[in-house]
Design a protein around this motif. Structure first.
Motif, mmCIF file in Angstrom:
data_model
loop_
_atom_site.group_PDB
_atom_site.id
_atom_site.type_symbol
_atom_site.label_atom_id
_atom_site.label_comp_id
_atom_site.label_asym_id
_atom_site.label_seq_id
_atom_site.Cartn_x
_atom_site.Cartn_y
_atom_site.Cartn_z
ATOM 1 N N LEU A 112 -61.116 9.935 -33.861
ATOM 2 C CA LEU A 112 -60.268 10.858 -34.608
ATOM 3 C C LEU A 112 -58.906 11.108 -33.962
ATOM 4 N N LEU A 113 -58.834 11.047 -32.639
ATOM 5 C CA LEU A 113 -57.599 11.429 -31.955
ATOM 6 C C LEU A 113 -56.386 10.611 -32.388
ATOM 7 N N PRO A 114 -56.471 9.278 -32.456
ATOM 8 C CA PRO A 114 -55.266 8.531 -32.864
ATOM 9 C C PRO A 114 -54.788 8.906 -34.266
ATOM 10 N N VAL A 115 -55.729 9.213 -35.164
ATOM 11 C CA VAL A 115 -55.355 9.609 -36.525
ATOM 12 C C VAL A 115 -54.796 11.023 -36.530
ATOM 13 N N ALA A 116 -55.461 11.919 -35.789
ATOM 14 C CA ALA A 116 -55.031 13.317 -35.757
ATOM 15 C C ALA A 116 -53.677 13.478 -35.089
ATOM 16 N N ALA A 117 -53.326 12.572 -34.179
ATOM 17 C CA ALA A 117 -52.049 12.670 -33.474
ATOM 18 C C ALA A 117 -50.871 12.665 -34.442
ATOM 19 N N ALA A 118 -51.048 12.000 -35.588
ATOM 20 C CA ALA A 118 -49.973 11.970 -36.581
ATOM 21 C C ALA A 118 -49.704 13.354 -37.155
ATOM 22 N N GLY A 119 -50.711 14.212 -37.139
ATOM 23 C CA GLY A 119 -50.543 15.572 -37.640
ATOM 24 C C GLY A 119 -50.040 16.546 -36.600
ATOM 25 N N GLY A 120 -49.908 16.097 -35.356
ATOM 26 C CA GLY A 120 -49.374 16.941 -34.305
ATOM 27 C C GLY A 120 -50.425 17.833 -33.657
ATOM 28 N N THR A 121 -49.940 18.753 -32.834
ATOM 29 C CA THR A 121 -50.817 19.626 -32.051
ATOM 30 C C THR A 121 -51.803 20.434 -32.902
ATOM 31 N N PRO A 122 -51.379 21.052 -34.018
ATOM 32 C CA PRO A 122 -52.351 21.828 -34.804
ATOM 33 C C PRO A 122 -53.551 20.996 -35.251
ATOM 34 N N THR A 123 -53.301 19.781 -35.714
ATOM 35 C CA THR A 123 -54.398 18.932 -36.177
ATOM 36 C C THR A 123 -55.308 18.533 -35.027
ATOM 37 N N LEU A 124 -54.720 18.199 -33.884
ATOM 38 C CA LEU A 124 -55.515 17.812 -32.719
ATOM 39 C C LEU A 124 -56.426 18.949 -32.269
ATOM 40 N N LEU A 125 -55.897 20.168 -32.244
ATOM 41 C CA LEU A 125 -56.707 21.306 -31.809
ATOM 42 C C LEU A 125 -57.798 21.639 -32.831
ATOM 43 N N ALA A 126 -57.511 21.448 -34.115
ATOM 44 C CA ALA A 126 -58.538 21.657 -35.135
ATOM 45 C C ALA A 126 -59.651 20.624 -35.000
ATOM 46 N N VAL A 127 -59.291 19.390 -34.637
ATOM 47 C CA VAL A 127 -60.309 18.364 -34.381
ATOM 48 C C VAL A 127 -61.229 18.812 -33.249
#
Length: 411
Positions: free
Chosen positions: A336-351
């Motif tokens: 998930l991390l490489p995909v979530a990185a496109a959404g920035g910090t908020p998406t990464l922390l939600a993951v």
């Protein structure tokens, strides 16, 4: 999607996870994962340079994990966990609900500072022993340590391997990461406590027949080293130094003392470093890369919303939680991390909220769950019972923790 490459990589991942679950001394999960990674490189599912890059990328994270495991082991040898459990039990007096509350706080603190592995492997046994000594049902107290080993690991980068894997990608400092995740962590701990207290209200209604009066001497050196290590994490963040160095300093201090006094041996330290787990992570990095290249990354990109709105963050956390229960939270995080990185910090922390809280839904959600089940012994619940209690806690915990994250980001 390259269906053949995807199927082959999926079989390798399944074999590695099964080996990790079985945990046979003859064939460890690390051996299977690394062998599978080499095989995938040989058949061209992932290129050798890309596989090597994936290993190098996770190497600092794995190194830090090894250091934290050593620090936890050395602190346990000093008697830190036995002392903490005894103090917790004495303060509870004859009240089972008070004991449950104190164990909740202790598990949340140990998980945040010394990682979920310390809570599962080192704290849970002494909590169970304390409950049996007080002649109260051990199940509720063991259960809350198991749940908080997952959901209580949201606070710091060091609290969970999943956090360590995502930490660099967030671009946050140690202190900024901790500040943003303080609200979600507190929300998760409170919801877990209140929900589990209601689930186990019958067992907790019985007074404690044998309160604990005696407490062993405080392990002052271990308390000082762990406390200074945590302060060191924050100080290192301010000057741009990796948090591994304060942790390594703590390991060296305790190891020097124990080796000199022969309270531990070099072989015990090697075992505590858990080299098979390190190899498991290295192998999974390559296996998950092969899955991503075969089409998993595109699939997750279609599923994962972008944006910092509350509905988007809730959807991200939900997708991450489901993925963790399907394939275990460690490979889920790597995917998930490489995909979530496109959404920035908020998406990464939600993951991270999803892959840390979600595993409380099933034994397959994390390796920590499987270790916890083994530690619980006869008090371990059936998979069905575990999932039913997870259904009572996970959705509400995901909702409140993600909402807390959204509020922290808005502020």
């Amino acid at each position: 999607m390259d269906a053949v490459a995807f199927a082959v990589a999926a079989v390798v991942l399944l074999a590695a996870l099964v080996a990790a679950v079985v945990d046979s001394p003859r064939l460890s999960g690390g051996a299977v994962a690394c062998t599978g990674a080499v095989y995938l490189a040989l058949v061209g599912a992932v290129g050798w340079p890309d596989g090597e890059a994936a290993v190098r990328e996770v190497a600092p994270t794995v190194g830090f994990l090894v250091v934290i495991l050593l620090l936890s082991h050395l602190a346990d040898t000093e008697g830190l966990f036995r002392w903490a459990a005894a103090v917790t039990a004495r303060r509870a007096g004859r009240s089972a609900p008070r004991l449950f509350l104190a164990v909740t706080g202790l598990a949340a603190l140990v998980t945040a500072v010394l990682s979920l592995d310390a809570t599962v492997v080192l704290l849970t046994p002494v909590v169970l022993a304390a409950a049996r000594r007080m002649r109260v049902p051990a199940g509720p107290h063991g259960w809350v340590t198991g749940h908080l080993a997952n959901s209580g690991s949201l606070l710091m980068p060091v609290s969970n391997l999943t956090n360590l894997l995502a930490f660099t990608a967030t671009g946050l400092s140690f202190l900024h990461f901790t500040a943003l995740m303080a609200g979600p962590w507190l929300a998760a701990v409170v919801v877990e406590h209140l929900t589990l207290r209601r689930v186990f209200r019958a067992e907790l209604a019985v007074p404690v027949p044998v309160p604990v009066d005696d407490v062993p001497p405080a392990p002052r050196l271990a308390l000082a080293v762990v406390g200074l290590t945590v302060l060191g994490f924050g100080a290192a963040s301010l000057v741009g130094v990796s948090p591994v160095w304060p942790a390594l300093a703590g390991v060296l201090v305790l190891a020097a003392k124990q080796l000199r006094s022969r309270r531990t041996r070099l072989a015990e330290l090697v075992e505590a470093a858990n080299v098979p787990l390190a190899l498991f992570v290295f192998g999974l990095a390559v296996v998950v890369l092969a899955l991503r290249r075969a089409g998993l990354e595109e699939l997750l990109a279609d599923l994962l919303p972008v944006g910092g709105s509350l509905p988007a963050l809730l959807a991200v956390a939900a997708v991450a939680a489901v993925t963790a229960n399907l394939v275990n939270n460690l490979p889920a995080t790597l995917a998930l991390l490489p995909v979530a990185a496109a959404g920035g910090t908020p998406t990464l922390l939600a993951v991270l909220i999803g892959v840390n809280v979600g595993p409380n839904l099933s034994y397959a959600g994390s390796l920590a769950n499987l270790l916890w089940r083994r530690v619980m012994g006869p008090d371990a619940p059936t998979p069905t019972r575990y999932s039913l209690v997870g259904l009572a806690t996970v959705p509400l915990t995901l909702l409140t923790a993600t909402t807390a994250l959204w509020l922290a980001l808005e502020l």
